[in-house]
Scaffold this active site. Structure first.
Site, short mmCIF file in Angstrom:
data_model
loop_
_atom_site.label_atom_id
_atom_site.label_comp_id
_atom_site.label_asym_id
_atom_site.label_seq_id
_atom_site.Cartn_x
_atom_site.Cartn_y
_atom_site.Cartn_z
N PHE A 1 -20.31 0.89 -7.08
CA PHE A 1 -21.69 0.88 -7.57
C PHE A 1 -22.48 2.11 -7.15
CE2 PHE A 1 -21.90 -1.50 -3.52
CZ PHE A 1 -22.87 -0.77 -2.85
N TYR B 1 0.84 -1.20 0.00
CA TYR B 1 0.00 0.00 0.00
C TYR B 1 0.88 1.25 0.00
CZ TYR B 1 -4.04 -2.97 1.17
OH TYR B 1 -5.03 -3.93 1.15
N SER C 1 -13.47 -3.85 0.14
CA SER C 1 -14.14 -3.04 -0.90
C SER C 1 -15.66 -3.27 -0.92
CB SER C 1 -13.55 -3.34 -2.28
OG SER C 1 -12.22 -2.86 -2.36
N PRO C 2 -16.35 -2.90 0.16
CA PRO C 2 -17.80 -3.14 0.24
C PRO C 2 -18.65 -2.29 -0.70
CG PRO C 2 -17.05 -1.87 2.13
CD PRO C 2 -15.82 -2.32 1.41
N GLY D 1 -15.32 -0.12 -11.03
CA GLY D 1 -15.34 0.78 -9.88
C GLY D 1 -16.49 0.52 -8.93
N LEU E 1 -12.79 -4.36 -10.14
CA LEU E 1 -11.67 -3.44 -10.31
C LEU E 1 -11.74 -2.67 -11.62
CD1 LEU E 1 -8.78 -5.67 -8.91
CD2 LEU E 1 -9.94 -3.77 -7.76
#
Length: 303
Positions: A224, A50, A213-214, A222, A219
């Site tokens: 929603f 990261y 990534s809820p 993107g 990827l």
């Protein structure tokens, strides 16, 4: 709060994923960490990749400047992704942990998770690395990320203690974890077992699933939120947000928390106001009809 795997650790049900912290100025990083803690988020998820390690450095500087004691928060980091390949070799795991600890300014990790699966994994090597790290007091518990049930079972057969987490992508717009469980014995795509039944496996073995990534579709497309392909889902979420007097983000996280698997949700927002709004998800318990309404509004079908 909830138990993490089969450990005695009490952890926040919502965790802060620190992937984007490298993009923050030092003062902004302090505000994000302070906001998380003030809202009951005490679990911080990192990875050595990261920000090229910069996210861990920013976090360490923030907690140091804020004067937060190490025992006041839970640290998890991940390793195994290298440029162009994955590496679960003993040498890489040991070296990675030493570098992670140095960047985070701490003597130990509460949890080390192996990142994307390494097809060349030799479980004996991983077990040796884990044992050495445990004996040295550098890592207290171990887990994996993005692995299926048989990958976990293979690794577990060489370990002296249970894996405690598996970090998996999960959102109302990305539901392979639960689709096949709803479409058993059906002649349709939803019935395809894509992950070896990993959600049920983790529940049977007492492994905490961590949803990453809820708000993501995938990827490529993107998130929603406000995406034209997910208008029905967004409308349903907006209606429930108004009903419960919380943000849309809180409803999404509440949807994940409502699952009886006690899934821990990792959110990555570096916006303090949004983070505080997300934390309100703990106060929302969706009904069964509401939970299924979100699921089907995302375009998922029921048999």
């Amino acid at each position: 709060m909830q138990k993490l795997g089969k450990t005695g650790l009490e952890v926040s049900r919502i965790a802060l994923g620190c992937m984007r912290m490298a993009s923050l100025e030092a003062s902004a990083a302090q505000v994000v960490v302070k906001t998380a803690l003030e809202n009951g988020i005490t679990f911080f998820d990192h990875a050595d990749i990261y920000g090229g390690g910069e996210s861990e450095l920013r976090f360490a500087a923030a907690v140091n400047e804020l004067g937060i004691r190490r025992e006041e928060y839970i640290l998890q980091s991940k390793c195994g992704i290298r440029k162009g390949y994955f590496d679960f070799s003993k040498e890489h795991i040991l070296t990675s942990v030493d570098e992670i600890l140095k960047r985070l300014g701490t003597d130990y990790l509460d949890v080390l998770a192996l990142h994307r699966p390494d097809a060349l994994m030799e479980p004996e090597e991983v077990a040796e690395a884990f044992s050495q790290l445990k004996q040295a007091g550098k890592v207290r518990h171990f887990g994996v990320s993005n692995q299926n049930s048989y990958q976990m079972e293979l690794l577990q057969s060489y370990l002296d203690e249970p894996l405690v987490v598996n970090q998996l992508q999960f959102s109302p717009a990305h539901t392979p974890l639960i689709d096949m469980g709803l479409h058993v014995n059906m002649k349709e795509d939803g019935a395809t077992v894509r992950d070896g039944g990993v959600l049920d496996y983790c529940r049977l073995k007492g492994v905490t699933v961590q949803a990453w990534s809820p708000f993501l579709i995938d990827l490529q497309r993107g998130i929603f939120v406000d995406h034209p392909d997910y208008a029905n889902l967004n409308q349903t979420i907006e209606r429930l947000a108004a009903q419960y007097h919380v943000s849309r983000e809180a409803i999404v996280v509440a949807w994940i928390l409502r699952h009886p698997a006690k899934i821990q949700t990792i959110v990555g927002s570096m916006n303090p106001d949004r983070l505080a709004n997300i934390a309100a998800a703990e106060q929302v318990t969706l009904t069964r009809p509401e939970w299924y309404d979100i699921y089907t509004s995302a375009g998922n079908s029921l048999p």
